[in-house]
Design an enzyme around this catalytic site. Structure first.
Site: not given
Ligand code: G6P
Length: 440
Positions: A204, A258, A98
């Site tokens: 999202h 988001y 990540r």
């Protein structure tokens, strides 16, 4: 209670620091959702975390006095055998991967984020082959089970399952809608049960189309409140940059946290770069938080979910997950926002694509509530992200370089084909250990 009563649940990625959320959720609902066995399964690299969090889970269950057996295993087949529900919360390549998703795009002045832009693409490329592999195991070992996927990018993963497997008992789940509803309740200072939001869009990328308080539509009042009080509603993992009031008033919708990456791209990029220098990217912040959490989890006197877990972006995750499983199990017919096959619910998205939309939850799965077309100002963006997800899922399955480049280039956060290629090449190299399909 005999062996046949009660459910068997398998949780893949069981060593996650989020697991106590799930345990708390199952304990709270034991009367209506009697979990007989919970199998936490992880990979050998996650063994230590699995043991620590698994032992906390055992203490939580003991303290609550519910007859739920907690099993810890590295053997996925054993965990899946005859399971009624399989939940997935794994992270291929762990938080190190990540961190690369978040850092590499920044070098090219592109948003670096876990589920959006190049980072989202690469998380999908790493994750989709693994989820399809899990499904192949489920077909043999628990063909009647429901798969409840929380693994990100949850929308793209759900899309990939529908397009690239025959498995249909799947629901993709995210805590963003529930977080938005809680945010509205907090802004209005009312109990969340009094609030209803018509959710529609993609994971999202979901909007609150209309908002109701005790059944009365109050969308404009909520937008007024958010803009006038600067309570822009976000989550722990997304910097709280407020919205331009006149933009939100014209939009007449509640964006999800988001959406900042799309409507405030330059400001979010500047924030990300500043954060990366000052305290590290979100993955690095979370790595530190995880180390602290696991230290707490080791404490043999701890027998409940520690409050520090609320510093993670996944707040309300256990409620969303356990409510969903409870409603499927009991054929509740209540309305919950989940990721499922569109089937015409959102007119602007293909019927055979995954969408995030309010659904009636029944024993035979989610039944999407139709909303018609998405409003014109957001329709194009949602469709574009859906195109990106489809092309990205195809790239994940085929390992085709050009398809991956196509996905990268059509993502709205990537400014050009040439930059797309540069980022793609650097990320393919950085993640090659977890992308065997591109290295055949
Ligand atoms: C939100 C999102 C999740 C995501 C999480 C990240 O809750 O809905 O999909 O996994 O944030 O939180 P973290 O604490 O890992 O940054």
């Amino acid at each position: 209670m005999t062996k046949k009563q009660g459910l068997k649940i398998a949780t893949i990625g069981g060593g996650s620091s989020y697991t106590p959320e799930l345990i708390e959720g199952f304990i709270k609902r034991y009367d209506t959702l009697p979990v007989r066995e919970l199998w936490l399964v992880d990979i050998p690299a996650g063994k230590e975390k699995l043991n620590i969090v698994g032992n906390l889970a055992k203490r939580m269950v003991k303290e609550a006095g519910v007859p739920m057996e907690i099993h810890l295993t590295l053997d996925r087949e054993e965990a899946l055998k005859d399971a009624d529900y399989v939940t997935t919360q794994f992270r291929v390549g762990l938080l190190d991967a990540r961190a690369k998703d978040e850092k590499i795009p920044l070098k090219y002045d592109v948003i670096g984020q876990e589920t959006n832009g190049p980072g989202g693409l690469f998380k999908g490329l790493r994750t989709i082959p693994v989820i399809l592999d899990i499904i192949a195991d489920m077909e043999r070992l628990c063909p009647e089970a429901w798969l409840i996927n929380f693994t990100n990018p949850a929308g793209m993963v759900t899309e990939a399952i529908y397009r690239h497997s025959n498995w249909r008992k799947v629901v993709g789940l995210c805590n963003v809608p529930v977080g938005m509803k809680m945010g509205v309740a907090k802004a209005l200072d009312v109990k969340p049960e009094r609030v209803h939001v018509d959710f529609a869009g993609l994971n999202h990328m979901v909007f609150g189309l209309d908002i109701y308080l005790d059944g009365e539509c109050i969308t404009e009042e909520v937008i007024e409140k958010i803009t006038s009080e600067g309570s822009s509603m976000t989550m722990k993992n997304i910097v709280d940059l407020g919205w331009e009031p006149d933009f939100l008033k014209a939009l007449k919708l509640l964006p999800c946290p988001y959406h900042r990456y799309y409507y405030k791209t330059a400001d979010m990029l500047a924030e990300e770069k500043k954060d990366a220098e000052e305290k590290g990217t979100r993955a690095e912040v979370v790595q530190k938080l995880e180390r602290e959490l696991f230290e707490l989890y080791k404490d043999v006197n701890l027998n409940k979910k520690p409050e520090q877990l609320e510093k993670r972006g996944g707040a309300y995750y256990s409620d969303a997950a356990c409510n969903l499983i409870e409603s499927i199990h009991n054929d509740r017919g209540d309305v919950q926002p989940v990721n499922t096959l569109n089937k015409g619910a959102i007119a602007s998205i293909p019927d055979d694509s995954a969408v995030e939309v309010n659904c009636m939850i029944t024993k035979s799965g989610p039944k999407p509530v139709a909303v018609g077309d998405l409003p014109v100002p957001v329709r194009g963006l949602v469709q574009q992200i859906k195109s990106f997800e489809r092309v990205a899922a195809e790239a994940a399955v085929t390992g085709n370089y050009q398809t991956a480049l196509l996905a990268m280039t059509i993502n709205p956060l990537v400014p050009s084909d040439i930059i797309a290629r540069q980022i793609l090449d650097e990320m393919l190299e950085a993640h090659k250990e977890y992308l065997p399909q591109f290295n055949k």
